[in-house]
Enzyme design. Structure first.
Site, PDB file in Angstrom:
ATOM      1  N   GLU A  38       0.812  -1.208   0.000  1.00  0.00           N
ATOM      2  CA  GLU A  38       0.000   0.000   0.000  1.00  0.00           C
ATOM      3  C   GLU A  38       0.856   1.273   0.000  1.00  0.00           C
ATOM      4  O   GLU A  38       1.741   1.443   0.841  1.00  0.00           O
ATOM      5  CB  GLU A  38      -0.934  -0.024   1.225  1.00  0.00           C
ATOM      6  CG  GLU A  38      -1.854   1.180   1.377  1.00  0.00           C
ATOM      7  CD  GLU A  38      -2.755   1.408   0.178  1.00  0.00           C
ATOM      8  OE1 GLU A  38      -3.349   0.446  -0.322  1.00  0.00           O
ATOM      9  OE2 GLU A  38      -2.863   2.573  -0.254  1.00  0.00           O
ATOM     10  N   THR A  80      -5.891   1.499  -5.480  1.00  0.00           N
ATOM     11  CA  THR A  80      -5.467   0.094  -5.398  1.00  0.00           C
ATOM     12  C   THR A  80      -6.135  -0.743  -6.480  1.00  0.00           C
ATOM     13  O   THR A  80      -5.495  -1.583  -7.112  1.00  0.00           O
ATOM     14  CB  THR A  80      -5.840  -0.531  -4.032  1.00  0.00           C
ATOM     15  OG1 THR A  80      -5.443   0.342  -2.992  1.00  0.00           O
ATOM     16  CG2 THR A  80      -5.158  -1.876  -3.844  1.00  0.00           C
ATOM     17  N   HIS A 196      -1.619   3.291   4.748  1.00  0.00           N
ATOM     18  CA  HIS A 196      -2.633   4.008   3.971  1.00  0.00           C
ATOM     19  C   HIS A 196      -2.902   5.347   4.650  1.00  0.00           C
ATOM     20  O   HIS A 196      -2.957   5.416   5.886  1.00  0.00           O
ATOM     21  CB  HIS A 196      -3.924   3.165   3.917  1.00  0.00           C
ATOM     22  CG  HIS A 196      -4.921   3.644   2.907  1.00  0.00           C
ATOM     23  ND1 HIS A 196      -5.574   4.848   3.023  1.00  0.00           N
ATOM     24  CD2 HIS A 196      -5.365   3.071   1.771  1.00  0.00           C
ATOM     25  CE1 HIS A 196      -6.380   5.004   1.993  1.00  0.00           C
ATOM     26  NE2 HIS A 196      -6.278   3.940   1.214  1.00  0.00           N
ATOM     27  N   ASP A 255       1.474   0.010  -4.886  1.00  0.00           N
ATOM     28  CA  ASP A 255       0.269   0.109  -5.716  1.00  0.00           C
ATOM     29  C   ASP A 255       0.085   1.478  -6.366  1.00  0.00           C
ATOM     30  O   ASP A 255      -0.371   1.588  -7.491  1.00  0.00           O
ATOM     31  CB  ASP A 255      -0.999  -0.324  -4.941  1.00  0.00           C
ATOM     32  CG  ASP A 255      -1.321   0.527  -3.718  1.00  0.00           C
ATOM     33  OD1 ASP A 255      -0.482   1.361  -3.311  1.00  0.00           O
ATOM     34  OD2 ASP A 255      -2.427   0.346  -3.159  1.00  0.00           O
ATOM     35  N   HIS A 256       0.479   2.548  -5.638  1.00  0.00           N
ATOM     36  CA  HIS A 256       0.321   3.914  -6.156  1.00  0.00           C
ATOM     37  C   HIS A 256       1.015   4.849  -5.181  1.00  0.00           C
ATOM     38  O   HIS A 256       1.527   4.394  -4.155  1.00  0.00           O
ATOM     39  CB  HIS A 256      -1.166   4.295  -6.296  1.00  0.00           C
ATOM     40  CG  HIS A 256      -1.968   3.986  -5.062  1.00  0.00           C
ATOM     41  ND1 HIS A 256      -1.854   4.722  -3.901  1.00  0.00           N
ATOM     42  CD2 HIS A 256      -2.854   2.986  -4.791  1.00  0.00           C
ATOM     43  CE1 HIS A 256      -2.650   4.205  -2.989  1.00  0.00           C
ATOM     44  NE2 HIS A 256      -3.261   3.148  -3.488  1.00  0.00           N
TER      45      HIS A 256
HETATM   46  C1  GP9 Z   1      -8.922  -0.791   0.549  1.00  0.00           C
HETATM   47  C2  GP9 Z   1      -7.520  -0.692   0.086  1.00  0.00           C
HETATM   48  C3  GP9 Z   1      -7.057   0.725   0.034  1.00  0.00           C
HETATM   49  O1  GP9 Z   1      -9.406  -2.086   0.525  1.00  0.00           O
HETATM   50  O2  GP9 Z   1      -7.354  -1.327  -1.136  1.00  0.00           O
HETATM   51  O3  GP9 Z   1      -7.705   1.387  -0.957  1.00  0.00           O
HETATM   52  P1  GP9 Z   1      -7.081   2.600  -1.752  1.00  0.00           P
HETATM   53  O4  GP9 Z   1      -7.666   3.850  -1.179  1.00  0.00           O
HETATM   54  O5  GP9 Z   1      -5.602   2.606  -1.615  1.00  0.00           O
HETATM   55  O6  GP9 Z   1      -7.505   2.343  -3.143  1.00  0.00           O
HETATM   56 MN    MN Z   2      -3.922   1.570  -2.205  1.00  0.00          MN
END
Ligand code: GP9
Ligand code: MN
Length: 420
Positions: A38, A80, A196, A255-256
Site C-alpha cells: 500500500e 489500489t 494508507h 500500488d500507487h
Molecule cells: C482498501 C484498500 C485501500 O481495501 O485497497 O484502498 P485505496 O484507497 O488505496 O484504493
Molecule cells: Mn492503495
C-alpha cells in the site's frame, strides 16, 4: 463487434516481445505471491529519516531480488483497484472513476484465469470488506477462485489501527493458514493496508521518529512505511517456517503514490530540493518492484517500466507464452523490451525523455527539451490508451475465442503456409 477485436489484436500482436529463453519457465510450477504494498513509493528505499533507515528489510531484499528502480505505478482515481486491474490484465484503467466499478462484469483474460486453467489455485487475501472497490464482483471476472476478505480474519481492537482496521503484521500472520490450506501451486495476491492515508499507527508500532515538516501526512508516512517493512520481514520468516518459501516466487510492488502533490513543500524539504518540479513529480510516481526468486541472485534493473508489464512478465517466468494475448505491456526480461511507460493521462517516460503537462524533459537531467523530442512516442501513447479503452469499453474480450477460431481457420486453410 468482433471485427474490433481483430483490429486491436493486430496492434498488440505487433508489439509482442518474445521472452528471454534463459528466463522463460524459470519458475515453472512455483507458487506465486503477489504482494501489493500500500502507498509505497520508491523514494523511501535506501533512504532514512534523521539517520533511521525506513525500509531495512526491503533494502536487504533488493540484494537478492530483481529490483526495478524505474518502475512506475499507472493508476488514477481507482487507486489500489486500478493497480490490480492493470497488473492482472495488462490493460489500462479508466481516466476517471474506477474500472472495477464500471466494468466489473466484463469478460477478461486475467492472469488468475489463465493460471487456473493450468492447475493453479488462485486467490486474493485482503482484510477489508469484500465489496470495497466492487472486488467481490470483479475478482470473479478476473478468474480468482477464492477471496479471503475481512470475514476470513479474526479482527479485534488489539490487532487494528485507525480507520483501515487490521494491522499488516496480524493480517500476514493469519494469512499463513489460508495459504497452507490452498491447493498447490497457487497464485495469491496479498494486499497490505496499514500504510494508507492518514498513516495512523499505535505507539508500540512506531520504530522510527516522524519527520518534522509542515505536512503531518508526510511526517507520519515514514513511520507507517517502516511498520509495513517490519510486517513484510515477519511474513517472510513465517512463510519460510511454513515451508512455503522454496517453491515460490514473490512479486512485490507499490500500488500507487502515498504522498500527493499537495505535500510538495514538505517533500522538497525532505528531498533537500528547492522545489518539486513537474519532472520531479513524475519521478515521484516510481514505486518499488521486487521480483524475488529464491535461489537466484539479485540484480538492480534500471529499465523504465510499469505495472502494465507484470502480466506477461509473470506468465513467462512460469513458462506460459503470451503470444497472441491482448495486452499492453511486455515481459520485463525480454531482450527486446522497449523501455517505455505511459501514464493514464497520456504522459510517459522513456529511456530518453519524460513527458508531462505537454512539456518534454530530458530524463537524465530534468532539463526541458523541444517538444519534437517527445512527439514520436506521444502518438504511440495515444494509440495504446485508445486501443486498451476499446477493449474495456466494448467488452471486446468476449469475442476473443471467435477471433482466435477465425485465425486458426485462416492458418489451416492458407496454402502458402507450410508450418503449423
Ligand atoms: C482498501 C484498500 C485501500 O481495501 O485497497 O484502498 P485505496 O484507497 O488505496 O484504493
Ligand atoms: Mn492503495
Amino acid at each position: 463487434d468482433s471485427s474490433d477485436i481483430v483490429e486491436v489484436k493486430n496492434y498488440t500482436d505487433a508489439n509482442y516481445k518474445a521472452p528471454d529463453p534463459d528466463m522463460f519457465g524459470i519458475a515453472k510450477d512455483k507458487n506465486v505471491f503477489v504482494i501489493s504494498m500500500e502507498s509505497l513509493q520508491s523514494f523511501v528505499i535506501d533512504n532514512d529519516v534523521y539517520g533511521q533507515e525506513i525500509t531495512p528489510f526491503l533494502n536487504s531484499l533488493k540484494d537478492e531480488s530483481y529490483y526495478f528502480e524505474n518502475f512506475y505505478h499507472q493508476t488514477e482515481q481507482g487507486k489500489t483497484s486500478d493497480s490490480e486491474f492493470i497488473v492482472d490484465n495488462s490493460l489500462f484503467g479508466r481516466d476517471s472513476g474506477a474500472v472495477f466499478f464500471t466494468h466489473g462484469d466484463n469478460k477478461y483474460r486475467a492472469t488468475p484465469e489463465v493460471l487456473g486453467e493450468h492447475g493453479y489455485t488462485t486467490s486474493v487475501m485482503h482484510a477489508n470488506n469484500g465489496s470495497f472497490w466492487n472486488r467481490d464482483v470483479m475478482y470473479k471476472s478476473l478468474g480468482y477462485d477464492e477471496f479471503y476478505d475481512v470475514a476470513d480474519y479474526n479482527v479485534t481492537e488489539e490487532n487494528s489501527v485507525g480507520e483501515w482496521g487490521m494491522k499488516d503484521k496480524e493480517f500476514f500472520e493469519q494469512s499463513i493458514p489460508h495459504l497452507q490450506a490452498q491447493g498447490k501451486p497457487f497464485y495469491t495476491k496479498l494486499i497490505t493496508l496499514t500504510n494508507h492515508f492518514p498513516f495512523d499507527l499505535d505507539d508500540e508500532d512506531k520504530f522510527i521518529d516522524e519527520f518534522d515538516s509542515t505536512s503531518n501526512t508526510l511526517n507520519k508516512y515514514f513511520t507507517t512505511v517502516r511498520y509495513m517493512d517490519y510486517a513484510l520481514e515477519k511474513f517472510f520468516e513465517d512463510v519460510k517456517a511454513a515451508g512455503l518459501y522454496e517453491d515460490s516466487i514473490f512479486i512485490m510492488y507499490g500500488d500507487h503514490y502515498g504522498i500527493s502533490a499537495n505535500h510538495n513543500r514538505a517533500m522538497a524539504q525532505y528531498l533537500e530540493k528547492d522545489e518539486i518540479t513537474p519532472y520531479d513529480s513524475v519521478q515521484l510516481q516510481r514505486v518499488p518492484l521486487f521480483i524475488h526468486i529464491p535461489g537466484q541472485e539479485g540484480k538492480l534493473v534500471d529499465t523504465v517500466s510499469g505495472q502494465i508489464d507484470l502480466r506477461p512478465t509473470i506468465m513467462h517466468l512460469l513458462g506460459f507464452d503470451t503470444k497472441g494475448d491482448i495486452q499492453f505491456g511486455s515481459d520485463l526480461f525480454s531482450p527486446d523490451y522497449d523501455p517505455y511507460m505511459i501514464f493514464r493521462n497520456g504522459g510517459f517516460v522513456t529511456d530518453e525523455v519524460v513527458f508531462t503537462n505537454e512539456t518534454c524533459y530530458d530524463r537524465a537531467t530534468g532539463e526541458e527539451k523541444e517538444l519534437a523530442s517527445c512527439e514520436a512516442v506521444s502518438s504511440k501513447a495515444t494509440d495504446d490508451l485508445a486501443y486498451s479503452d476499446k477493449v474495456v469499453y466494448g467488452d471486446l474480450l468476449r469475442f476473443l475465442d471467435d477471433a482466435n477460431a477465425n485465425k486458426d481457420d485462416e492458418e489451416s486453410t492458407d496454402p502458402s503456409s507450410n508450418e503449423n
